[in-house]
Design an enzyme around this catalytic site. Structure first.
Site, mmCIF file in Angstrom:
data_model
loop_
_atom_site.group_PDB
_atom_site.id
_atom_site.type_symbol
_atom_site.label_atom_id
_atom_site.label_comp_id
_atom_site.label_asym_id
_atom_site.label_seq_id
_atom_site.Cartn_x
_atom_site.Cartn_y
_atom_site.Cartn_z
ATOM 1 N N ASN A 167 0.871 -1.186 0.000
ATOM 2 C CA ASN A 167 0.000 0.000 0.000
ATOM 3 C C ASN A 167 0.903 1.231 0.000
ATOM 4 O O ASN A 167 1.488 1.569 1.023
ATOM 5 C CB ASN A 167 -0.880 -0.034 1.268
ATOM 6 C CG ASN A 167 -1.705 1.234 1.430
ATOM 7 O OD1 ASN A 167 -1.800 2.047 0.506
ATOM 8 N ND2 ASN A 167 -2.297 1.394 2.611
ATOM 9 N N LYS B 216 0.089 4.248 -0.325
ATOM 10 C CA LYS B 216 -0.575 5.443 0.249
ATOM 11 C C LYS B 216 -0.336 6.653 -0.663
ATOM 12 O O LYS B 216 -0.286 6.490 -1.870
ATOM 13 C CB LYS B 216 -0.101 5.687 1.679
ATOM 14 C CG LYS B 216 -0.215 4.433 2.548
ATOM 15 C CD LYS B 216 -0.049 4.710 3.995
ATOM 16 C CE LYS B 216 -0.050 3.401 4.766
ATOM 17 N NZ LYS B 216 -0.069 3.606 6.207
ATOM 18 N N HIS C 18 -9.428 0.932 4.882
ATOM 19 C CA HIS C 18 -8.166 1.179 5.588
ATOM 20 C C HIS C 18 -8.443 2.118 6.770
ATOM 21 O O HIS C 18 -9.269 3.021 6.680
ATOM 22 C CB HIS C 18 -7.145 1.801 4.632
ATOM 23 C CG HIS C 18 -5.770 1.833 5.209
ATOM 24 N ND1 HIS C 18 -5.382 2.791 6.121
ATOM 25 C CD2 HIS C 18 -4.711 1.003 5.042
ATOM 26 C CE1 HIS C 18 -4.137 2.538 6.483
ATOM 27 N NE2 HIS C 18 -3.702 1.467 5.841
ATOM 28 N N GLU D 161 -6.915 4.580 7.905
ATOM 29 C CA GLU D 161 -6.750 6.015 7.618
ATOM 30 C C GLU D 161 -8.003 6.564 6.953
ATOM 31 O O GLU D 161 -8.405 7.694 7.203
ATOM 32 C CB GLU D 161 -5.505 6.235 6.752
ATOM 33 C CG GLU D 161 -4.239 6.011 7.562
ATOM 34 C CD GLU D 161 -3.043 5.506 6.779
ATOM 35 O OE1 GLU D 161 -3.053 5.583 5.538
ATOM 36 O OE2 GLU D 161 -2.096 5.012 7.428
ATOM 37 N N GLU E 40 -5.041 -4.969 10.594
ATOM 38 C CA GLU E 40 -4.029 -3.933 10.804
ATOM 39 C C GLU E 40 -4.329 -3.192 12.101
ATOM 40 O O GLU E 40 -5.150 -2.265 12.107
ATOM 41 C CB GLU E 40 -4.055 -2.935 9.651
ATOM 42 C CG GLU E 40 -3.826 -3.565 8.294
ATOM 43 C CD GLU E 40 -3.337 -2.545 7.283
ATOM 44 O OE1 GLU E 40 -2.201 -2.680 6.848
ATOM 45 O OE2 GLU E 40 -4.101 -1.610 6.975
ATOM 46 N N GLY F 75 2.545 2.350 10.676
ATOM 47 C CA GLY F 75 3.474 3.462 10.478
ATOM 48 C C GLY F 75 4.178 3.907 11.748
ATOM 49 O O GLY F 75 4.821 4.956 11.771
ATOM 50 N N SER G 247 3.639 -2.000 10.346
ATOM 51 C CA SER G 247 5.099 -2.011 10.520
ATOM 52 C C SER G 247 5.714 -3.377 10.236
ATOM 53 O O SER G 247 6.674 -3.789 10.901
ATOM 54 C CB SER G 247 5.483 -1.510 11.917
ATOM 55 O OG SER G 247 5.019 -0.186 12.091
ATOM 56 N N GLY H 277 4.978 1.369 4.662
ATOM 57 C CA GLY H 277 6.308 1.973 4.486
ATOM 58 C C GLY H 277 7.313 1.091 3.763
ATOM 59 O O GLY H 277 8.005 1.554 2.845
HETATM 60 C C1 PEP Z 1 -0.756 0.148 6.172
HETATM 61 O O1 PEP Z 1 -1.118 1.267 6.450
HETATM 62 O O2 PEP Z 1 -1.452 -0.564 5.412
HETATM 63 C C2 PEP Z 1 0.499 -0.334 6.757
HETATM 64 C C3 PEP Z 1 0.595 -1.581 7.047
HETATM 65 O O3 PEP Z 1 1.477 0.602 6.995
HETATM 66 P P1 PEP Z 1 2.931 0.353 7.637
HETATM 67 O O4 PEP Z 1 3.473 -0.917 7.054
HETATM 68 O O5 PEP Z 1 3.732 1.547 7.218
HETATM 69 O O6 PEP Z 1 2.737 0.266 9.105
#
Ligand code: PEP
Length: 251
Positions: free
Chosen positions: A9, A11, A96, A98, A168, A174, A214, A236
């Protein structure tokens, strides 16, 4: 049999030129990944057409990060599922955290979006996950159970073949803080038992459930070794081709 999947992803990151380079970097290394693992990337809307071109002839799936609740019309700023399918997407991420947090995506909107995705032949990566305070108050199972029942339980059972779930935990997205393998496995097993209670064991066993939050090359191996974790949704670490590929090599 459920699939092993690693999905990136992106983003709201990268310029179009950078995104095309990143996609090329992933395509160049896809042969290093075991055949049983499916890779998916979810670039921003503006990148989808040129990235689709880069992915042509490769086994990598293309996902959007969202789609509209409506099929077409006066909905300024929205992108329909039909438009996404038309330019070569096979998937869309929906729900998601966010989008739930900053754009008011609730069960009603997500149910409409899933219907649009399915009508247009897109599979859905449906995200669920609790906030830190939910976990601190020991409400994490209730929150995830409701996110599943409010939306996925409205679907006919056969539609579940087109759903990938991504667990998640919001506190791990993040932040650099990952759920432990035990915490993640516990929730993934709970998700599967929730699906089993409603749809039956076969559908629960066949549904891919990804972990996100993460996830990186250094922890993917331990997470993916858990019996109910079928891969990852990566934020990320999906922005570097080498890291993304290394995660997909974690099995
Ligand atoms: C995400 O937002 O889908 C995600 C898993 O982000 P990160 O790996 O950066 O924590």
């Amino acid at each position: 049999m459920r699939k092993k999947i690693v999905a990136g992803n992106w983003k709201m990151n990268t310029s179009v030129a950078e995104g095309v380079e990143l996609a090329k970097g992933i395509v160049a290394k896809v042969a290093e990944i075991s055949k049983g693992v499916t890779l998916i990337i979810a670039p921003p809307f503006t990148h989808l057409v040129p990235v689709a071109e880069v992915l042509k002839g490769s086994p990598i799936g293309l996902s959007a990060q969202n789609c509209a609740t409506e099929p077409k019309g006066a909905f300024t700023g929205e992108v329909s599922a039909a438009m996404l399918k038309g330019i070569g997407c096979n998937y869309t991420i929906l729900g998601h955290s966010e989008r739930r947090e900053y754009y008011g995506e609730n069960a009603d909107k997500l149910t409409k979006k899933i219907a649009m995705a399915f009508e247009n032949g897109l599979k859905v990566i449906y995200c669920v996950g609790e906030k830190l305070e939910d976990r601190n108050f020991n409400q994490h199972f209730d929150v995830v159970s409701k996110q599943i029942s409010d939306v996925l339980f409205t679907l006919a059972p056969e539609k579940m073949a087109n759903v990938i779930i991504a667990y998640e935990p919001v506190w791990a997205i993040g932040t650099g803080e990952t759920a432990t393998a035990e915490q993640a496995q516990e929730m993934h097993a709970f998700i599967r038992s929730t699906l089993s209670a409603h749809f039956g064991e076969k559908i629960a066993e066949n549904t891919t459930v990804l972990y996100g939050g993460s996830c990186k090359p250094s922890n993917a191996k331990e997470l993916f070794a858990c019996p109910d974790i079928d891969g990852g949704l990566i934020g990320g670490a999906s922005l570097k081709a080498d890291d993304f590929i290394a995660i997909a090599q974690a099995w």
